[in-house]
Design a protein around this motif. Structure first.
Motif, PDB file in Angstrom:
ATOM      1  N   MET A 251       0.835  -1.204   0.000  1.00  0.00           N
ATOM      2  CA  MET A 251       0.000   0.000   0.000  1.00  0.00           C
ATOM      3  C   MET A 251       0.870   1.254   0.000  1.00  0.00           C
ATOM      4  O   MET A 251       0.564   2.234  -0.683  1.00  0.00           O
ATOM      5  N   ARG A 252       1.945   1.221   0.757  1.00  0.00           N
ATOM      6  CA  ARG A 252       2.829   2.380   0.821  1.00  0.00           C
ATOM      7  C   ARG A 252       3.521   2.589  -0.521  1.00  0.00           C
ATOM      8  O   ARG A 252       3.658   3.713  -1.007  1.00  0.00           O
ATOM      9  N   ALA A 253       3.949   1.482  -1.142  1.00  0.00           N
ATOM     10  CA  ALA A 253       4.597   1.582  -2.454  1.00  0.00           C
ATOM     11  C   ALA A 253       3.625   2.114  -3.495  1.00  0.00           C
ATOM     12  O   ALA A 253       3.976   2.960  -4.328  1.00  0.00           O
ATOM     13  N   GLU A 254       2.366   1.636  -3.454  1.00  0.00           N
ATOM     14  CA  GLU A 254       1.360   2.116  -4.401  1.00  0.00           C
ATOM     15  C   GLU A 254       1.038   3.580  -4.160  1.00  0.00           C
ATOM     16  O   GLU A 254       0.829   4.349  -5.100  1.00  0.00           O
ATOM     17  N   SER A 255       1.013   3.992  -2.897  1.00  0.00           N
ATOM     18  CA  SER A 255       0.758   5.390  -2.575  1.00  0.00           C
ATOM     19  C   SER A 255       1.855   6.287  -3.138  1.00  0.00           C
ATOM     20  O   SER A 255       1.585   7.361  -3.685  1.00  0.00           O
ATOM     21  N   GLU A 256       3.091   5.833  -3.029  1.00  0.00           N
ATOM     22  CA  GLU A 256       4.203   6.614  -3.550  1.00  0.00           C
ATOM     23  C   GLU A 256       4.149   6.675  -5.083  1.00  0.00           C
ATOM     24  O   GLU A 256       4.418   7.711  -5.688  1.00  0.00           O
ATOM     25  N   ARG A 257       3.780   5.536  -5.688  1.00  0.00           N
ATOM     26  CA  ARG A 257       3.635   5.527  -7.150  1.00  0.00           C
ATOM     27  C   ARG A 257       2.538   6.489  -7.582  1.00  0.00           C
ATOM     28  O   ARG A 257       2.699   7.262  -8.530  1.00  0.00           O
ATOM     29  N   ALA A 258       1.410   6.451  -6.870  1.00  0.00           N
ATOM     30  CA  ALA A 258       0.293   7.332  -7.205  1.00  0.00           C
ATOM     31  C   ALA A 258       0.674   8.800  -7.004  1.00  0.00           C
ATOM     32  O   ALA A 258       0.315   9.660  -7.818  1.00  0.00           O
ATOM     33  N   ARG A 259       1.401   9.082  -5.927  1.00  0.00           N
ATOM     34  CA  ARG A 259       1.827  10.467  -5.681  1.00  0.00           C
ATOM     35  C   ARG A 259       2.718  10.975  -6.808  1.00  0.00           C
ATOM     36  O   ARG A 259       2.572  12.091  -7.291  1.00  0.00           O
ATOM     37  N   LEU A 260       3.628  10.117  -7.262  1.00  0.00           N
ATOM     38  CA  LEU A 260       4.538  10.508  -8.336  1.00  0.00           C
ATOM     39  C   LEU A 260       3.795  10.724  -9.642  1.00  0.00           C
ATOM     40  O   LEU A 260       3.987  11.736 -10.325  1.00  0.00           O
ATOM     41  N   ILE A 261       2.913   9.771  -9.994  1.00  0.00           N
ATOM     42  CA  ILE A 261       2.213   9.900 -11.266  1.00  0.00           C
ATOM     43  C   ILE A 261       1.214  11.046 -11.239  1.00  0.00           C
ATOM     44  O   ILE A 261       0.986  11.706 -12.252  1.00  0.00           O
ATOM     45  N   ASP A 262       0.631  11.323 -10.066  1.00  0.00           N
ATOM     46  CA  ASP A 262      -0.260  12.478  -9.955  1.00  0.00           C
ATOM     47  C   ASP A 262       0.491  13.751 -10.304  1.00  0.00           C
ATOM     48  O   ASP A 262      -0.010  14.611 -11.048  1.00  0.00           O
ATOM     49  N   SER A 263       1.672  13.886  -9.764  1.00  0.00           N
ATOM     50  CA  SER A 263       2.494  15.070 -10.044  1.00  0.00           C
ATOM     51  C   SER A 263       2.862  15.139 -11.520  1.00  0.00           C
ATOM     52  O   SER A 263       2.807  16.202 -12.141  1.00  0.00           O
ATOM     53  N   GLU A 264       3.205  13.980 -12.098  1.00  0.00           N
ATOM     54  CA  GLU A 264       3.594  13.950 -13.511  1.00  0.00           C
ATOM     55  C   GLU A 264       2.415  14.295 -14.425  1.00  0.00           C
ATOM     56  O   GLU A 264       2.572  15.036 -15.400  1.00  0.00           O
ATOM     57  N   ILE A 265       1.238  13.750 -14.093  1.00  0.00           N
ATOM     58  CA  ILE A 265       0.059  14.010 -14.932  1.00  0.00           C
ATOM     59  C   ILE A 265      -0.321  15.481 -14.893  1.00  0.00           C
ATOM     60  O   ILE A 265      -0.644  16.088 -15.922  1.00  0.00           O
TER      61      ILE A 265
END
Length: 463
Positions: free
Chosen positions: A199-213
């Motif tokens: 969950m923590r890894a997915e949260s970090e992935r989502a945070r990164l892609i949110d910023s990129e998008i």
């Protein structure tokens, strides 16, 4: 004199004692109010932060586990919106009482704000104890709440995390429980979720892609590609579908499957739809000035865009700005779009009234009702590749496709078969009555410039 002094000062001393007691009571009451939520009587956010810090330190000192539960009510906004804030307050108060009734003397409950609650479970022997309490909370909270003769049934999403496994400090533990709670919420109403490291890894992935998008659209990283649609008898280009691509700075060119889910999650689908619409309509105008008449351009529109009250007016403005006739545009709606939603229906009918054609995409794999296809506002049907794949090996599939070709022809609908990849498929489809195809047999999605050069090589320029 002493007797006189006693007579004079005794009432004053009693008054002073009374005032002192009253001041002590006021002080005590103020201290209570400063530490507790005014509505529910649970500890408030500020006090919870202090208590949790002490509990974490104590658990570290004694080498014991600490459980942390976060609880968020599902659909609570609808209670306030439909029944009023008094009803919402009644639900919050009832939930707080149920939390208090389940906790033992060493456990602590609090309200973090809104419809979010927290439970601190010090001195646990094993993780299963936290899960047991979470289940008790979920069961108790779902009991009906009665307010002014109405029955309200609360739902909750619950996440829990354990110290020190999920986090060795207050911030990490809160974050872990929060991730678990939102995982429960994403999984459906009335769920419990335990924190896990993925969950923590997915949260970090989502945070990164949110910023990129969020930076991709303004920085020009999105580009519209086009896949041509062809006439069966001549291979002539009759239309093209606009398809978004993301030129990701690290991952290369991405297709929609890699990012549309994240775009929808962060509420950017409307902005992307508007971007693709503007680019596609502008490209039609550019192609025609270059001597290539594309016929029609198809653009996928998300349900978020269809829910906008001014969607039809927005599209008409784009067409007018680029001098493109409404009949040159086909708007494709996913088959899972809710055509029972009055707002969506109104938008689709607005497109139809403006002369813009509407297509149901991916027909045959979703849940759109045939009833909706009877409406004149739906003028195009795009049949999904799934029905093409078994055409050559399944007599039943061939019979079904033949029936659909005749049915849609009789209904006056244009039909395009997607995902045609072999000449054998094209010949079988043509034999049962289909006339327009899209697929790798003719072309893959290409940038606009490549579509133009290919098109001018195989068909004449417009006069």
């Amino acid at each position: 004199m002493l007797i006189e002094a006693a007579i004079i000062f005794r009432p004053l001393l009693k008054r002073a004692e009374t005032e002192t007691r009253r001041a002590d009571l006021v002080t005590s009451e103020l201290e209570y109010l400063a530490a507790h939520d005014a509505l529910t009587g649970l500890l408030n956010r500020g006090q919870i932060d202090r208590v949790l810090s002490v509990a974490v330190q104590e658990a570290a000192n004694t080498n014991r586990q600490l459980g942390l539960i976060l609880l968020d009510l599902d659909g609570f906004k609808a209670v306030n919106d439909t029944l009023g804030h008094a009803a919402g307050d009644a639900v919050l108060t009832a939930v707080a009482k149920r939390i208090q009734s389940i906790l033992c003397s060493t456990s602590i409950g609090g309200r973090l704000g809104g419809d979010e609650f927290i439970v601190i479970l010090p001195g646990l022997q094993k993780e299963s104890e936290a899960e047991t309490i979470a289940k008790q909370l979920l069961s108790s909270i779902s009991d009906p709440v009665f307010f002014e003769g109405r029955e309200i049934i609360p739902d909750a999403s619950i996440g829990y995390a354990m110290f020190p496994i999920a986090g060795s400090n207050v911030a990490a533990l809160l974050s872990a429980a929060d991730l678990a709670m939102y995982n429960a919420k994403r999984s459906g109403r009335g769920r419990i979720s335990k924190f896990s490291e993925p969950m923590r890894a997915e949260s970090e992935r989502a945070r990164l892609i949110d910023s990129e998008i969020k930076s991709a659209l303004p920085s020009g990283q999105f580009e519209v590609y086009y896949q041509t649609i062809h006439e069966a008898d001549s291979d002539r280009i009759s239309a093209a579908e606009a398809l978004i691509r993301w030129h990701h700075p690290r991952r290369g060119v991405l297709t929609p499957d890699a990012f549309l889910g994240d775009l929808r999650r962060i509420g950017q689908m409307d902005a992307l739809t508007a971007f693709v619409l503007g680019e596609a309509i502008r490209q039609v105008s550019n192609w025609r000035r270059a001597g290539f008449d594309i016929g029609k351009v198809h653009v996928n529109v998300a349900e978020e865009f269809l829910l906008k009250a001014d969607a039809a007016r927005e599209v008409k403005s784009l067409l007018a700005a680029h001098g493109v006739h409404p009949s040159s545009l086909v708007l494709e709606i996913p088959e899972e779009t809710s055509l029972n939603n009055p707002a969506v229906v109104a938008t689709v009918e607005g497109f139809h009234a403006a002369g813009i054609r509407v297509a149901v995409d991916d027909f045959g794999v979703g849940s759109v009702s045939m009833h909706h296809l009877c409406k004149p506002a739906i003028s195009v049907v795009k049949i999904d590749r799934a029905l093409v794949r078994d055409l050559h090996s399944s007599p039943e599939c061939k019979a079904l496709m033949a029936s659909m070709a005749g049915m849609f022809r009789d209904m006056g609908k244009s039909v395009i078969v997607e995902g045609v990849e072999t000449r054998q498929e094209a010949e079988l489809l043509q034999a049962v009555g289909f006339k327009q195809f899209q697929g790798f047999l003719w072309a893959r999605p290409l940038p606009a410039a490549d579509v133009l050069s290919t098109a001018l090589a195989i068909q004449p320029k417009v006069a």
